[in-house]
Scaffold this motif. Sequence first.
Motif, mmCIF file in Angstrom:
data_model
loop_
_atom_site.group_PDB
_atom_site.id
_atom_site.type_symbol
_atom_site.label_atom_id
_atom_site.label_comp_id
_atom_site.label_asym_id
_atom_site.label_seq_id
_atom_site.Cartn_x
_atom_site.Cartn_y
_atom_site.Cartn_z
ATOM 1 N N ARG A 309 33.884 -26.050 28.833
ATOM 2 C CA ARG A 309 34.117 -25.454 27.497
ATOM 3 C C ARG A 309 33.361 -26.290 26.476
ATOM 4 N N LEU A 310 33.208 -27.372 26.899
ATOM 5 C CA LEU A 310 32.204 -28.334 25.799
ATOM 6 C C LEU A 310 30.942 -27.623 25.818
ATOM 7 N N ALA A 311 30.201 -27.259 26.972
ATOM 8 C CA ALA A 311 28.936 -26.755 27.204
ATOM 9 C C ALA A 311 28.718 -25.359 26.641
ATOM 10 N N THR A 312 29.811 -24.606 26.720
ATOM 11 C CA THR A 312 29.776 -23.017 26.448
ATOM 12 C C THR A 312 30.348 -22.922 24.952
ATOM 13 N N ALA A 313 30.652 -24.144 24.554
ATOM 14 C CA ALA A 313 31.073 -23.656 22.914
ATOM 15 C C ALA A 313 29.724 -24.314 22.130
ATOM 16 N N GLY A 314 28.706 -24.455 22.805
ATOM 17 C CA GLY A 314 27.590 -24.999 22.117
ATOM 18 C C GLY A 314 27.283 -26.096 21.451
ATOM 19 N N TYR A 315 28.197 -27.203 21.849
ATOM 20 C CA TYR A 315 28.231 -28.428 21.207
ATOM 21 C C TYR A 315 27.201 -29.625 22.098
ATOM 22 N N MET A 316 26.523 -29.041 23.142
ATOM 23 C CA MET A 316 25.802 -29.883 23.893
ATOM 24 C C MET A 316 24.095 -29.291 23.702
ATOM 25 N N HIS A 317 23.402 -30.413 23.612
ATOM 26 C CA HIS A 317 22.090 -30.026 23.129
ATOM 27 C C HIS A 317 21.162 -29.296 24.349
ATOM 28 N N PRO A 318 20.582 -28.112 23.984
ATOM 29 C CA PRO A 318 19.983 -27.182 25.229
ATOM 30 C C PRO A 318 19.185 -27.869 26.170
ATOM 31 N N ASP A 319 18.499 -28.874 25.764
ATOM 32 C CA ASP A 319 17.814 -29.767 26.875
ATOM 33 C C ASP A 319 18.508 -30.373 27.827
ATOM 34 N N ALA A 320 19.800 -30.704 27.476
ATOM 35 C CA ALA A 320 20.802 -31.587 28.204
ATOM 36 C C ALA A 320 21.223 -30.451 29.075
ATOM 37 N N LEU A 321 21.539 -29.340 28.769
ATOM 38 C CA LEU A 321 22.046 -28.195 29.400
ATOM 39 C C LEU A 321 21.075 -27.795 30.643
ATOM 40 N N ALA A 322 19.950 -28.028 30.166
ATOM 41 C CA ALA A 322 18.777 -27.717 31.102
ATOM 42 C C ALA A 322 18.523 -28.661 32.197
ATOM 43 N N GLY A 323 19.042 -29.608 31.842
ATOM 44 C CA GLY A 323 19.056 -30.978 33.136
ATOM 45 C C GLY A 323 17.994 -31.673 32.823
ATOM 46 N N ASP A 324 17.294 -31.741 31.392
ATOM 47 C CA ASP A 324 16.428 -32.698 31.050
ATOM 48 C C ASP A 324 17.011 -33.870 30.584
ATOM 49 N N ASN A 325 17.041 -34.998 31.559
ATOM 50 C CA ASN A 325 17.550 -36.339 31.203
ATOM 51 C C ASN A 325 16.422 -37.222 30.866
ATOM 52 N N ALA A 326 15.260 -36.947 31.309
ATOM 53 C CA ALA A 326 14.250 -37.903 31.044
ATOM 54 C C ALA A 326 13.933 -38.259 29.552
ATOM 55 N N ASN A 327 14.493 -36.970 28.644
ATOM 56 C CA ASN A 327 14.256 -37.405 27.119
ATOM 57 C C ASN A 327 15.430 -37.848 26.499
ATOM 58 N N GLY A 328 16.619 -38.028 27.233
ATOM 59 C CA GLY A 328 17.715 -38.343 26.581
ATOM 60 C C GLY A 328 17.723 -39.411 25.667
ATOM 61 N N ALA A 329 17.026 -40.484 25.860
ATOM 62 C CA ALA A 329 16.986 -41.710 24.995
ATOM 63 C C ALA A 329 16.311 -41.089 23.690
ATOM 64 N N THR A 330 15.166 -40.173 23.731
ATOM 65 C CA THR A 330 14.536 -39.856 22.735
ATOM 66 C C THR A 330 15.453 -39.093 21.722
ATOM 67 N N ARG A 331 16.099 -38.137 22.293
ATOM 68 C CA ARG A 331 16.894 -37.205 21.549
ATOM 69 C C ARG A 331 18.106 -37.915 20.900
ATOM 70 N N PHE A 332 18.631 -39.057 21.420
ATOM 71 C CA PHE A 332 19.567 -40.153 20.866
ATOM 72 C C PHE A 332 18.823 -40.839 19.700
ATOM 73 N N TYR A 333 17.808 -41.375 19.892
ATOM 74 C CA TYR A 333 17.256 -42.146 19.117
ATOM 75 C C TYR A 333 16.998 -41.138 17.671
ATOM 76 N N SER A 334 16.557 -40.406 18.063
ATOM 77 C CA SER A 334 16.083 -39.277 16.645
ATOM 78 C C SER A 334 17.411 -38.605 16.077
ATOM 79 N N GLY A 335 18.343 -38.678 16.719
ATOM 80 C CA GLY A 335 19.661 -38.219 16.107
ATOM 81 C C GLY A 335 19.964 -36.846 16.430
ATOM 82 N N LYS A 336 19.029 -36.234 17.579
ATOM 83 C CA LYS A 336 19.463 -34.993 17.713
ATOM 84 C C LYS A 336 20.515 -34.696 18.547
ATOM 85 N N VAL A 337 21.105 -35.846 19.187
ATOM 86 C CA VAL A 337 22.461 -35.937 19.821
ATOM 87 C C VAL A 337 22.975 -37.062 19.424
#
Length: 560
Positions: A309-337
């Motif tokens: 329900r969290l994912a389908t509610a749209g509260y997760m970053h699209p790249d995370a939903l796509a399985g992109d873990n490599a750039n997770g830290a960058t998303r966190f640092y930039s405030g995108k997540v």
Amino acid sequence: MRSGLNRRSFLTTAATVAGAAAMAPMLSACGSGSAKKSGANTKEGLKAALPAYVPNGNAVKPDIASVQGGPDAATDPAYLSYPASPPSSVSGVPGKGGSYTAVTPLWGTNPPAGNSFFQAMNKALGVELTVKPADGNTYDTIVPTMTAAKKLPDWINLPAWWNAKFNTGSLVGSQLADLTPYLSGDNIKKYPNLAALPTGAWQNGVWGDKLYGIPCFSTSFGIPGATFYRRDILEGRGITAEQVKSADDLMNIGKELTDAKRGVWAFDDVWTYLQFSWGVPMNWRVDNGKLVHPFETQEFLEALDWHYRLATAGYMHPDALAGDNANGATRFYSGKVLIAGGGLGAWNLADHQSGTAADPNYRRGALNAVTAGGTGTPVIYMGASASMISYLNADLKPAQIEELLSVANYLAAPYGTAEYTLVNFGVEGVHHTRVNGVPTFTEEGKKDVQATAFPFLAASSSVISNPGGDQVTKDYAAWSAANVKYLTKPPFWGMNFTMPQAISSAAAAQNVNDTIKDCYHGKKKVSEVQDAISSWRSGPGERLKQWMTDNVLDKYGTGQ
């Protein structure tokens, strides 16, 4: 792994693997029917094999003392400064001139052979120890080649998360030396720095009631990871960690903080560590003497439904939903997540530096353990107290084993001592200088001193230390102290046992786990996971449970 390692990229590579691996028991798959098999430990045999624990009287007093939790659980001590005059913990030179080879995994640049750091170490150790770092990314294929040819070095690090690939349970006693006569009970008092390592860490090196392994980077706060959040941003919105007490609170935060038009989503992946808030067991639960797998529990389905329900509610970053873990830290640092799960190795000075480079206000925090319903007592399952274990070659003579154990005692010197300083920073004036009191690498030090060379053979217990980043240390220590009371040993904690390859594959449940991942990314429904589980349970799952019941539970109990 917070002490000398937080300045190396090792943390973001190996520690991430180790953090996830901490959620699995210390297994070793048996490769062939003729291979020597090592059973789990009996309660009495384990007690007899384990070394006595003796606190180190030469340790530097921490700025923030360790906080005790339950059995084998305690926070790591914290240091806000490095000793100006490091005290010694070893008298004299430990070695007697022996010549040895060692192999350790390396995630980074291989230092030049025979460099000035290695020369300085050999002089201090009194041995000719040739350390040959091997590529950590392919280490799990390099070691089996050596063991198949029976050409192990004198000393080798075997990360416990690869026990199955290494066949560690089949190597002990044949290619790996039995250290029980040298280290069990009061025998270890000959090596005070080794005696100061946590008992739980030594347990990970015991196979079949005998001690074989030496723990590296041991800790009594060995948990797989946490749910992190951008403390600066959430507190700027009036949201504190103390306000988050349930799954509903998290979902409401997702709604409040997600702003897709601005490119901001509340969540990255959080399933791996957050699932336990629903009471999902780690690996197994024992109900009325019977094993219950997490896939069989209602709590697991409820946790998965919430994440879907969290994912389908749209509260997760699209790249995370796509399985992109490599750039997770960058998303966190930039405030995108703003909220993301991760291993505890991420909470360090290097993270602070990377985060503040992206946003000067950056501050990492971690949510306290919660229950999904907001009532009752949360549980944080304990992972291994040590994941990096070193072993000595079984062909070594007793005098050689004793010499290398003396070397290991030197390498395990406590944080801030003269020996620790040399092992982790090299020679002052050559490999490091003091900058604001902190040992800081020179260019030669950056090239030659690898924090994963000698410490992967033996190392002191972990501490929290981020010189120049006091707030990081204080935040980490405070969070640890607030949550240590929730640390709980899962069934079979710290138990080593040999598992046949087919059973090991059944435990991996690859198809089910792939479907689970698709579910918490919103791509498949919970009912589809149930179908995958049903298929797994009727075949591999049933064989796994029967094997665990017959070969571990009925023979050795849960280890608790």
